[in-house]
Design an enzyme around this catalytic site. Structure first.
Site, short mmCIF file in Angstrom:
data_model
loop_
_atom_site.label_atom_id
_atom_site.label_comp_id
_atom_site.label_asym_id
_atom_site.label_seq_id
_atom_site.Cartn_x
_atom_site.Cartn_y
_atom_site.Cartn_z
CB CYS A 83 -0.89 -0.03 1.24
SG CYS A 83 -1.81 1.48 1.53
CG HIS A 209 -4.58 -2.57 3.16
ND1 HIS A 209 -3.70 -3.03 4.12
CD2 HIS A 209 -4.16 -1.32 2.85
CE1 HIS A 209 -2.80 -2.10 4.37
NE2 HIS A 209 -3.04 -1.05 3.61
CD GLU A 210 -5.20 0.88 -0.07
OE1 GLU A 210 -5.28 1.88 0.68
OE2 GLU A 210 -4.10 0.38 -0.38
CG HIS A 213 -5.41 2.95 4.83
ND1 HIS A 213 -4.72 3.01 6.01
CD2 HIS A 213 -4.66 2.23 3.96
CE1 HIS A 213 -3.57 2.34 5.86
NE2 HIS A 213 -3.52 1.86 4.65
CG HIS A 219 0.01 0.78 6.88
ND1 HIS A 219 0.85 1.48 6.03
CD2 HIS A 219 -0.97 0.29 6.07
CE1 HIS A 219 0.41 1.41 4.80
NE2 HIS A 219 -0.70 0.69 4.80
#
Length: 256
Positions: A83, A209-210, A213, A219
């Site tokens: 990422c 994952h994104e 965020h 992270h």
């Protein structure tokens, strides 16, 4: 203050396992330096950190043998696709306080990658958002042709946000936290070979994952966390959040 925090971590107890034989490759050292400045601290912010301190910090963050030696194991981890969100936020003095103030969040897929049908991408994203809604009160609703809390799109190279992509195999995507300069924006590198399987880069894993965020998570240094910065394939059919992931997202939004 941030430099002091990074330096302090260099005096924590190190793993005593024997290191992998080191390499003297000068290009390898240049890569480590560029990696550190790109994802942890800029040259302006870290003028006093030595090359060895930078390397030990990276080894500690990725839970490797902290030796200060540029070994093959360290280089292999740093060369993994990852990422593009900087890792230094994990060591910020600020709490993870950026979050959405509503529990019903809209999302929109603005454009699509090569090689995957629109219906496939929509199904993948629907599965990714459900991962986070399954452990929180969050409800996600897809919208078309209108503004949304979370906006996903695919771009190549320099795409105007100051975080250019680098072609296949490097940075896979990045996202902006709630109430940041571009809240809820998620970008994927369109040059990657995106897939719904083990081939290429699995879109479900990167999207999950994104989304983390975009919901307010930084992270993690835990390799079992979906918020670990580097990519490693897992079977989407058996995927589940780690206990750490669940705890962190519930700290922001509460339990289901």
């Amino acid at each position: 203050m941030l430099l002091a925090i990074l330096r302090a971590t260099l005096f924590l107890p190190w793993c005593l396992a024997l290191p992998v034989p080191p390499t003297t490759d000068l290009k390898g050292w240049e890569f480590v330096k560029d990696y550190f400045h790109r994802f942890f601290m800029t040259k302006k912010d870290s003028p006093l950190l030595t090359q060895g301190e930078q390397l030990r910090f990276l080894q500690q963050f990725f839970r490797l043998n902290v030796t200060g030696l540029l070994d093959k194991q360290t280089l292999a981890v740093l060369h993994q696709p990852r990422c593009g969100v900087p890792d230094v936020a994990s060591y910020s003095v600020f709490p993870e306080s950026l979050k959405w103030n509503e529990h019903i969040l809209t999302y929109r897929i603005i454009n699509y990658p090569y090689g995957l049908k629109r219906s496939t991408v929509k199904g993948i994203v629907r599965a990714a958002v459900s991962i986070w809604s399954s452990v929180t009160p969050l409800v996600f609703e897809e919208v078309e042709n209108q503004d949304a809390n979370i906006r996903m799109s695919f771009w190549t190279l320099d795409h105007g946000d100051g975080l250019p992509f680098d072609g296949p195999g490097g940075v896979l995507g990045h996202a902006f936290l709630p109430y940041s300069t571009r809240p809820g924006v998620i970008h994927f590198d369109k040059d990657e070979y995106w897939s719904s399987s083990y081939k290429g880069v699995n879109l479900f894993l990167v999207a999950t994952h994104e989304l983390g965020h975009a919901l307010g998570l930084y992270h993690s240094g835990n390799p079992n966390s979906i918020m670990y910065p580097t990519y490693e394939y897992q079977d989407p059919l058996t995927f589940h959040l780690s206990l750490e992931d669940i705890q962190r997202i519930q700290d922001l939004y509460g339990r289901k």
